[in-house]
Structure formats: structure tokens, C-alpha cells
Design a protein around this motif. Structure first.
Motif, PDB file in Angstrom:
ATOM      1  N   SER A  96      31.469  18.305  44.522  1.00 44.26           N
ATOM      2  CA  SER A  96      32.084  19.348  45.339  1.00 44.26           C
ATOM      3  C   SER A  96      32.072  20.674  44.582  1.00 44.26           C
ATOM      4  CB  SER A  96      33.523  18.968  45.689  1.00 44.26           C
ATOM      5  OG  SER A  96      34.288  18.862  44.523  1.00 44.26           O
ATOM      6  N   ALA A  97      32.319  21.739  45.301  1.00 42.59           N
ATOM      7  CA  ALA A  97      32.388  23.057  44.686  1.00 42.59           C
ATOM      8  C   ALA A  97      33.611  23.124  43.781  1.00 42.59           C
ATOM      9  CB  ALA A  97      32.486  24.129  45.776  1.00 42.59           C
ATOM     10  N   PRO A  98      33.559  23.953  42.737  1.00 50.52           N
ATOM     11  CA  PRO A  98      34.727  24.069  41.859  1.00 50.52           C
ATOM     12  C   PRO A  98      35.934  24.593  42.627  1.00 50.52           C
ATOM     13  CG  PRO A  98      33.040  25.673  41.273  1.00 50.52           C
ATOM     14  CD  PRO A  98      32.461  24.803  42.335  1.00 50.52           C
ATOM     15  N   ARG A  99      37.083  24.082  42.295  1.00 51.59           N
ATOM     16  CA  ARG A  99      38.301  24.495  42.979  1.00 51.59           C
ATOM     17  C   ARG A  99      38.919  25.673  42.237  1.00 51.59           C
ATOM     18  NH1 ARG A  99      40.422  18.477  42.778  1.00 51.59           N
ATOM     19  NH2 ARG A  99      40.162  19.104  40.643  1.00 51.59           N
ATOM     20  N   VAL A 100      39.291  26.682  42.972  1.00 46.10           N
ATOM     21  CA  VAL A 100      39.840  27.899  42.383  1.00 46.10           C
ATOM     22  C   VAL A 100      41.131  27.601  41.630  1.00 46.10           C
ATOM     23  CG1 VAL A 100      40.779  30.172  42.926  1.00 46.10           C
ATOM     24  CG2 VAL A 100      38.790  29.336  44.152  1.00 46.10           C
ATOM     25  N   TRP A 101      41.966  26.710  42.173  1.00 45.70           N
ATOM     26  CA  TRP A 101      43.270  26.465  41.559  1.00 45.70           C
ATOM     27  C   TRP A 101      43.181  25.717  40.239  1.00 45.70           C
ATOM     28  CZ3 TRP A 101      41.972  24.557  46.413  1.00 45.70           C
ATOM     29  CH2 TRP A 101      41.647  23.226  46.459  1.00 45.70           C
ATOM     30  N   ASP A 102      41.999  25.205  39.877  1.00 47.47           N
ATOM     31  CA  ASP A 102      41.851  24.556  38.579  1.00 47.47           C
ATOM     32  C   ASP A 102      41.974  25.553  37.434  1.00 47.47           C
ATOM     33  OD1 ASP A 102      41.540  22.040  39.637  1.00 47.47           O
ATOM     34  OD2 ASP A 102      39.349  22.078  39.574  1.00 47.47           O
ATOM     35  N   ASN A 103      41.744  26.832  37.714  1.00 51.16           N
ATOM     36  CA  ASN A 103      41.766  27.849  36.666  1.00 51.16           C
ATOM     37  C   ASN A 103      43.048  28.668  36.649  1.00 51.16           C
ATOM     38  OD1 ASN A 103      39.143  27.134  35.888  1.00 51.16           O
ATOM     39  ND2 ASN A 103      38.286  28.394  37.510  1.00 51.16           N
ATOM     40  N   ILE A 104      44.025  28.308  37.455  1.00 51.71           N
ATOM     41  CA  ILE A 104      45.277  29.057  37.498  1.00 51.71           C
ATOM     42  C   ILE A 104      46.189  28.578  36.374  1.00 51.71           C
ATOM     43  CG2 ILE A 104      47.372  29.505  38.846  1.00 51.71           C
ATOM     44  CD1 ILE A 104      45.666  29.281  41.357  1.00 51.71           C
ATOM     45  N   ASP A 105      46.764  29.516  35.656  1.00 51.70           N
ATOM     46  CA  ASP A 105      47.704  29.199  34.581  1.00 51.70           C
ATOM     47  C   ASP A 105      49.080  28.964  35.199  1.00 51.70           C
ATOM     48  OD1 ASP A 105      49.143  28.978  32.231  1.00 51.70           O
ATOM     49  OD2 ASP A 105      49.210  31.136  31.901  1.00 51.70           O
ATOM     50  N   PHE A 106      49.323  27.724  35.630  1.00 52.51           N
ATOM     51  CA  PHE A 106      50.570  27.428  36.326  1.00 52.51           C
ATOM     52  C   PHE A 106      51.785  27.582  35.415  1.00 52.51           C
ATOM     53  CE2 PHE A 106      47.610  25.205  39.176  1.00 52.51           C
ATOM     54  CZ  PHE A 106      48.013  25.759  40.372  1.00 52.51           C
ATOM     55  N   GLU A 107      51.654  27.163  34.160  1.00 50.08           N
ATOM     56  CA  GLU A 107      52.793  27.251  33.247  1.00 50.08           C
ATOM     57  C   GLU A 107      53.172  28.702  32.991  1.00 50.08           C
ATOM     58  OE1 GLU A 107      54.112  25.844  28.767  1.00 50.08           O
ATOM     59  OE2 GLU A 107      52.341  24.952  29.695  1.00 50.08           O
ATOM     60  N   GLY A 108      52.192  29.537  32.739  1.00 50.94           N
ATOM     61  CA  GLY A 108      52.462  30.954  32.515  1.00 50.94           C
ATOM     62  C   GLY A 108      53.021  31.638  33.756  1.00 50.94           C
ATOM     63  N   THR A 109      52.480  31.294  34.909  1.00 50.81           N
ATOM     64  CA  THR A 109      52.962  31.871  36.164  1.00 50.81           C
ATOM     65  C   THR A 109      54.398  31.453  36.423  1.00 50.81           C
ATOM     66  OG1 THR A 109      50.711  31.805  37.039  1.00 50.81           O
ATOM     67  CG2 THR A 109      52.490  32.060  38.633  1.00 50.81           C
ATOM     68  N   ALA A 110      54.718  30.165  36.212  1.00 49.86           N
ATOM     69  CA  ALA A 110      56.083  29.678  36.430  1.00 49.86           C
ATOM     70  C   ALA A 110      57.066  30.354  35.479  1.00 49.86           C
ATOM     71  CB  ALA A 110      56.132  28.168  36.259  1.00 49.86           C
ATOM     72  N   CYS A 111      56.667  30.552  34.227  1.00 51.52           N
ATOM     73  CA  CYS A 111      57.543  31.224  33.253  1.00 51.52           C
ATOM     74  C   CYS A 111      57.790  32.670  33.673  1.00 51.52           C
ATOM     75  CB  CYS A 111      56.927  31.182  31.860  1.00 51.52           C
ATOM     76  SG  CYS A 111      56.973  29.561  31.095  1.00 51.52           S
ATOM     77  N   ALA A 112      56.754  33.356  34.114  1.00 47.73           N
ATOM     78  CA  ALA A 112      56.911  34.747  34.548  1.00 47.73           C
ATOM     79  C   ALA A 112      57.813  34.836  35.769  1.00 47.73           C
ATOM     80  CB  ALA A 112      55.545  35.358  34.842  1.00 47.73           C
ATOM     81  N   MET A 113      57.661  33.916  36.704  1.00 44.46           N
ATOM     82  CA  MET A 113      58.503  33.922  37.898  1.00 44.46           C
ATOM     83  C   MET A 113      59.961  33.627  37.532  1.00 44.46           C
ATOM     84  SD  MET A 113      55.942  32.021  40.569  1.00 44.46           S
ATOM     85  CE  MET A 113      57.079  32.017  41.934  1.00 44.46           C
ATOM     86  N   ALA A 114      60.172  32.713  36.579  1.00 47.18           N
ATOM     87  CA  ALA A 114      61.537  32.396  36.150  1.00 47.18           C
ATOM     88  C   ALA A 114      62.167  33.601  35.465  1.00 47.18           C
ATOM     89  CB  ALA A 114      61.519  31.196  35.207  1.00 47.18           C
ATOM     90  N   ARG A 115      61.391  34.303  34.622  1.00 53.73           N
ATOM     91  CA  ARG A 115      61.916  35.506  33.965  1.00 53.73           C
ATOM     92  C   ARG A 115      62.279  36.567  34.994  1.00 53.73           C
ATOM     93  NH1 ARG A 115      57.252  35.577  30.647  1.00 53.73           N
ATOM     94  NH2 ARG A 115      57.544  34.014  29.070  1.00 53.73           N
ATOM     95  N   PHE A 116      61.441  36.731  35.990  1.00 50.06           N
ATOM     96  CA  PHE A 116      61.714  37.734  37.038  1.00 50.06           C
ATOM     97  C   PHE A 116      62.991  37.387  37.790  1.00 50.06           C
ATOM     98  CE2 PHE A 116      61.205  39.246  41.421  1.00 50.06           C
ATOM     99  CZ  PHE A 116      61.118  40.606  41.188  1.00 50.06           C
ATOM    100  N   ALA A 117      63.148  36.111  38.135  1.00 50.15           N
ATOM    101  CA  ALA A 117      64.354  35.687  38.862  1.00 50.15           C
ATOM    102  C   ALA A 117      65.599  35.911  37.999  1.00 50.15           C
ATOM    103  CB  ALA A 117      64.243  34.221  39.254  1.00 50.15           C
ATOM    104  N   LEU A 118      65.515  35.608  36.720  1.00 48.94           N
ATOM    105  CA  LEU A 118      66.664  35.822  35.830  1.00 48.94           C
ATOM    106  C   LEU A 118      66.958  37.309  35.661  1.00 48.94           C
ATOM    107  CD1 LEU A 118      65.973  33.142  33.069  1.00 48.94           C
ATOM    108  CD2 LEU A 118      67.804  33.129  34.778  1.00 48.94           C
ATOM    109  N   CYS A 119      65.917  38.118  35.605  1.00 54.15           N
ATOM    110  CA  CYS A 119      66.095  39.566  35.480  1.00 54.15           C
ATOM    111  C   CYS A 119      66.765  40.129  36.729  1.00 54.15           C
ATOM    112  CB  CYS A 119      64.729  40.219  35.253  1.00 54.15           C
ATOM    113  SG  CYS A 119      64.784  42.005  35.084  1.00 54.15           S
TER     114      CYS A 119
END
Length: 64
Positions: A38-61
């Protein structure tokens, strides 16, 4: 209100569902015969851990 027995009745295969289930089984067997990748999946290259940390920091801010 519904009970657990209602869910079992809904999930129990019936004669009416037989054509659908037969079609699904045939489609799955045809898909199993495909040897191409199959074609490569775009979401395989997403940095989920970094994104989740940034979202958590934003929510806390925002909450202070």
C-alpha cells in the motif's frame, strides 16, 4: 431502556445478513490475494508524543 441481551440479539447473525456476510468474506479473500504494497501512510510520520506534549502545555498555559 436496553439490556445486554438486546445487544446480543443485534449482533447475532441472521439469514437476512447471509448475503452481506458472504460478500464480505469473498472481498476479504480477494484482498488477501493482493501482493502489492500500500501507499505510505501520512500519519506514520507524525510526532504524536511531541504534539501531545505541546497540546498539554498549551492547555496548562490557558488554564493558568
Amino acid at each position: 431502556m436496553s439490556s445486554d441481551d438486546d445487544a446480543l440479539d443485534i449482533l447475532t447473525p441472521s439469514a437476512t445478513m447471509l448475503p452481506v456476510l458472504t460478500g464480505l468474506r469473498a472481498s476479504l479473500s480477494r484482498l488477501g490475494d493482493i501482493k502489492t504494497k500500500s501507499a505510505p501512510r501520512v500519519w506514520d510520520n507524525i510526532d504524536f508524543e511531541g504534539t501531545a506534549c505541546a497540546m498539554a502545555r498549551f492547555a496548562l498555559c490557558e488554564d493558568g
